[in-house]
Design a protein around this motif. Structure first.
Motif, short mmCIF file in Angstrom:
data_model
loop_
_atom_site.label_atom_id
_atom_site.label_comp_id
_atom_site.label_asym_id
_atom_site.label_seq_id
_atom_site.Cartn_x
_atom_site.Cartn_y
_atom_site.Cartn_z
N GLY A 26 0.81 -1.23 0.00
CA GLY A 26 0.00 0.00 0.00
C GLY A 26 0.83 1.27 0.00
N GLY A 27 1.99 1.22 0.62
CA GLY A 27 2.81 2.42 0.72
C GLY A 27 3.68 2.69 -0.49
N ILE A 28 3.81 1.71 -1.39
CA ILE A 28 4.75 1.88 -2.51
C ILE A 28 4.30 3.00 -3.46
N PRO A 29 3.05 2.99 -3.94
CA PRO A 29 2.64 4.11 -4.80
C PRO A 29 2.63 5.45 -4.06
N ILE A 30 2.37 5.41 -2.77
CA ILE A 30 2.36 6.66 -1.99
C ILE A 30 3.76 7.26 -1.95
N VAL A 47 -0.28 18.41 -16.73
CA VAL A 47 -1.36 17.60 -17.30
C VAL A 47 -0.69 16.28 -17.68
N MET A 48 -0.56 15.43 -16.67
CA MET A 48 0.29 14.24 -16.77
C MET A 48 -0.47 13.02 -17.26
N ASP A 49 -0.05 12.49 -18.40
CA ASP A 49 -0.55 11.18 -18.80
C ASP A 49 0.08 10.12 -17.90
N THR A 50 -0.74 9.22 -17.38
CA THR A 50 -0.18 8.11 -16.62
C THR A 50 -0.23 6.86 -17.47
N PRO A 51 0.58 5.86 -17.13
CA PRO A 51 0.36 4.55 -17.75
C PRO A 51 -1.03 4.04 -17.35
N ILE A 52 -1.47 2.95 -17.94
CA ILE A 52 -2.76 2.37 -17.57
C ILE A 52 -2.54 1.63 -16.26
N SER A 53 -2.56 2.40 -15.19
CA SER A 53 -2.23 1.91 -13.85
C SER A 53 -3.12 2.62 -12.84
N GLU A 54 -4.36 2.18 -12.74
CA GLU A 54 -5.30 2.92 -11.88
C GLU A 54 -4.92 2.84 -10.41
N ALA A 79 15.24 -5.05 -13.55
CA ALA A 79 15.51 -5.00 -14.99
C ALA A 79 14.24 -4.68 -15.77
N ALA A 80 13.12 -5.15 -15.27
CA ALA A 80 11.85 -4.92 -15.96
C ALA A 80 11.45 -3.44 -15.92
N TYR A 81 12.08 -2.68 -15.04
CA TYR A 81 11.75 -1.26 -14.92
C TYR A 81 12.96 -0.38 -15.25
N SER A 82 13.95 -0.97 -15.88
CA SER A 82 15.15 -0.22 -16.27
C SER A 82 15.75 0.57 -15.13
N MET A 83 15.82 -0.06 -13.97
CA MET A 83 16.50 0.61 -12.86
C MET A 83 17.51 -0.36 -12.26
N PRO A 84 18.53 0.17 -11.57
CA PRO A 84 19.48 -0.74 -10.94
C PRO A 84 18.80 -1.61 -9.89
N GLY A 124 0.22 -6.11 -7.43
CA GLY A 124 0.18 -5.27 -8.62
C GLY A 124 0.70 -3.87 -8.37
N ALA A 125 0.47 -3.35 -7.16
CA ALA A 125 0.91 -1.99 -6.84
C ALA A 125 2.42 -1.85 -6.99
N PHE A 126 3.16 -2.92 -6.68
CA PHE A 126 4.63 -2.92 -6.84
C PHE A 126 4.99 -2.64 -8.29
N HIS A 127 4.37 -3.38 -9.17
CA HIS A 127 4.66 -3.25 -10.61
C HIS A 127 4.29 -1.85 -11.11
N GLU A 128 3.11 -1.41 -10.79
CA GLU A 128 2.64 -0.11 -11.29
C GLU A 128 3.52 1.02 -10.77
#
Lengths: 342, 332
Positions: A137-141, B57-64, A215-220, A170-174
């Protein structure tokens, strides 16, 4: 004028990172805080057993070096988001154990005025935006906080702590994807203690190392021994520098172990006594750090004893403060749901 | 003070409000899927990206889920995000951040933070988009303490309530019926706000109170107009806000008319009609009732694709006329 680097003697270049980076005083303080985390957890557990704390709690005993190593390179106004196993993060970011105990005891002097408890412990003034009861829950925040930092040019770096269980949400990935495309000053710290509740990472996670997912997010993606303070601090320092330079996020996998069960209901049926004993005996983060400090002549047995004594007193004072603090008024039940209009 | 009033569409009114909010405050920015050069799935953001740039006016990925969480995190740390869900149905993907985080963060932290985030939800049926792009889920969010949930029904209110939402320190969820986007109405120029939590009596009457939300306000007004020809004097209340809810206006009206009809598009059961009915049953207005309370809501089914079936799923003007007439004539 460019600042000249401190001259390093040949024997110093072989020292681990922390002993080159931090002063003996700083290092002794790290040891003290690692003890403070452990004794806090033990004090909370004991208070729970005595019926002074209700609900449940998730103890981070065994993970002290991870919390301290990650937070060591941070500035006071840098921010973190934390997890249900977040007591150590809170202390590492500078919280006062008095107000933490008060929160666990449900008192108005607690960091959340008794509304949050263990699972939502926070210290906003010190940059801890809160532990979270929802896995991931805290990752997107944290990514949102990093977006604020970038837009408002505050220079703040944000750490998102989470466990191995969260890396399958899923929140991790997004969140990691967005942090990377927008090059935000956020560091994702996966404290992999081997088990999401009872399910081992081997059974839950398709990759061997969670850091491989970077690697999937192009970050170290960096793997560290989470029980080695210096190793964790070195990885954190590099990630913080990268974030502050505007180069974007890093994923650090801090491999560690929790000694206690997932929560207070855990019967420990998914791992062996031998496994737990092995970590406690051979890989304890405080013991390892203490041994190094003694080896490098930074502290002696007497000094360590003094640290333990002062921590013991601070914990006792904290519990006493919590006991003596007032409970919330029942008539205040509806407060803090919305912002009160003055 | 600029009081010039022009005709604007509901979508234009929202766009104007967002532009005014961004001009007035650097902390305000928009996030959402395809809200940049595309202009938003319903052209609500339109060309705002040209004026304010891609940082605001930021486009986001499809990530609700992640997007909603980023908005929450930005709000907690000093920004004023306006997050657009492309369809209100996609709130289901962001529910964790809306319900567990945005709504509770201030409370869980003992008032140490506020979460000034605005989320916009294009809602409702009538576009042939079938079951996953046509729902009315406002009651779901209306059930959550910590959120404010509003449903402006006119271009005037769409602008004024959005500006009120941006100024609000707490999370505000705005449900916008998609069929209203093209509806035109008078909208004052410049900055003004319409308070959150205050219903509006759209038509005064003595024989029956209709409490309606969103697009149903217009259908109820049409029904009331038709029944005026039959000598019936019907009051129509536009609820506008479902959390907080304006008890005084509804209770006062029912005490006057002694009859209540609730009209809303969302599935009838466990919806806003149940709440309004219970509110009256629990209040002093109960003693004034001359007839059972009647609810007209959506059918107990997902929204179907076939246009005739789709129309039959939600209350239409003839349904409201029939129900109102029966109530006024005492047939019920």
């Amino acid at each position: 004028m460019a600042t000249a680097r401190k001259a390093i003697s040949p024997e110093q270049t072989n020292l681990p990172f922390a002993y080159r980076q931090y002063s003996p005083d700083q290092l002794r303080d790290v040891l003290r805080k690692m003890y403070l985390i452990r004794r806090f957890e033990e004090g909370a557990e004991d208070s729970y057993m005595r019926g002074l704390i209700h609900g449940t709690m998730h103890l981070s005993i065994g993970q002290e070096a991870s919390a301290m190593g990650i937070c060591m390179p941070l500035h006071e106004d840098d921010q973190i988001t934390s997890t249900h196993r977040g007591h150590g993060h809170c202390i590492a970011k500078g919280a006062d154990v008095k107000r933490m105990f008060a929160e666990f005891f449900g008192k108005t002097t607690g960091y959340c005025k008794g509304r949050g408890g263990s699972m939502h412990i926070a210290d906003v003034a010190k940059g801890n935006l809160g532990a979270n009861g929802i896995v991931a829950g805290g990752i997107p925040i944290a990514v949102g906080a990093a977006l604020s930092s970038k837009r408002m040019k505050t220079g703040k770096v944000v750490i998102s702590f989470f466990g191995d269980g969260a890396n399958n949400e899923g929140a991790f990935h997004e969140a990691l994807n967005m942090a990377s495309i927008w090059k935000l000053p956020v560091i994702f710290v996966c404290e992999n203690n081997g088990y999401g509740m009872s399910t081992s990472t081997a059974r839950s996670t398709a990759v061997k190392n969670i850091a491989d997912r970077a690697a999937a997010y192009s970050m170290p993606g960096v793997i560290v021994d989470g029980n080695n303070f210096s190793e964790v601090a070195e990885a954190s320092q590099a990630a913080v520098e990268r974030a502050r330079a505007g180069e974007g996020p890093t994923l650090i996998e801090s491999k560690t172990y929790r000694y206690r069960g997932h929560s207070k209901s855990d019967r420990n049926r998914y791992r062996t006594k031998e496994e737990i004993e092995d970590w406690i005996t051979n890989r304890d983060p405080i013991l390892l750090f203490e041994t190094e400090l003694k080896e490098f002549g930074i502290i002696d047995e007497k000094g360590i004893e003094a640290v333990r004594e002062s921590v013991k007193q601070e914990i006792a004072d904290g519990i006493e403060f919590a006991k003596q603090s007032p409970a919330p008024e029942l008539s205040d039940l509806g407060r803090y749901v919305y912002t009160e209009v003055a | 003070m600029d009081t010039a009033v022009r005709e604007l569409s509901y979508a234009q009114a929202i766009q104007e409000a967002m532009a005014l909010a961004m001009e007035a405050d650097d902390r305000v920015f928009l996030m959402g899927e395809d809200i940049g050069v595309y202009g938003g799935a319903f052209q609500v953001t339109g060309d705002l990206v040209e004026r304010f740039g891609t940082d605001r006016v930021m486009d986001t990925p499809i990530s609700e889920l992640g997007g909603a969480g980023v908005a929450v995190g930005a709000a907690v740390t000093g920004m004023r995000p306006i997050f657009e869900f492309q369809f209100s149905d996609f709130a289901t993907l962001g529910m964790e951040q809306i319900v567990n985080q945005a709504a509770k963060m201030r409370f869980m932290l003992g008032g140490e933070v506020s979460v000034p985030v605005v989320m916009r939800f294009p809602a409702g049926s009538g576009t042939g988009a079938a079951a996953q792009h046509s729902q009315s889920l406002e009651a779901w969010l209306g059930h959550v303490p910590g959120l404010k949930v509003i449903q402006p029904a006119t271009p005037h209110d769409a602008k004024g309530m959005l500006l009120a939402a941006v100024a609000d320190p707490d999370p505000v969820m705005i449900f916008e019926h998609k069929l209203l986007y093209k509806m035109k109405g008078p909208v004052p120029e410049g900055h003004y706000t319409v308070p959150i939590g205050k219903a509006e009596i759209r038509r005064e009457g003595r024989d029956l109170t209709i409490v309606a939300t969103s697009i149903m306000v217009h259908k109820a007004l049409e029904a009331a107009e038709a029944l005026a020809g039959e000598g019936m004097d019907i009051e129509v209340i536009d609820l506008r806000s479902i959390r907080p809810i304006d008890r005084d206006t509804v209770i006062g009206s029912v005490k006057k008319t002694s009859k209540l009809l609730c009209v809303y598009e969302a599935v009838k059961t466990l919806g806003i009609g149940a709440e309004v009915s219970a509110m009256i049953a629990e209040s002093e207005a109960f003693d004034y009732l001359d007839a059972p309370i009647v609810r007209l809501g959506g059918a107990e089914t997902p929204i179907p694709y076939n246009p005739d079936l789709e129309k039959a799923t939600v209350p239409q003007v003839p349904d409201i006329v029939a129900a109102a007439r029966d109530l006024v004539k005492g047939v019920r």
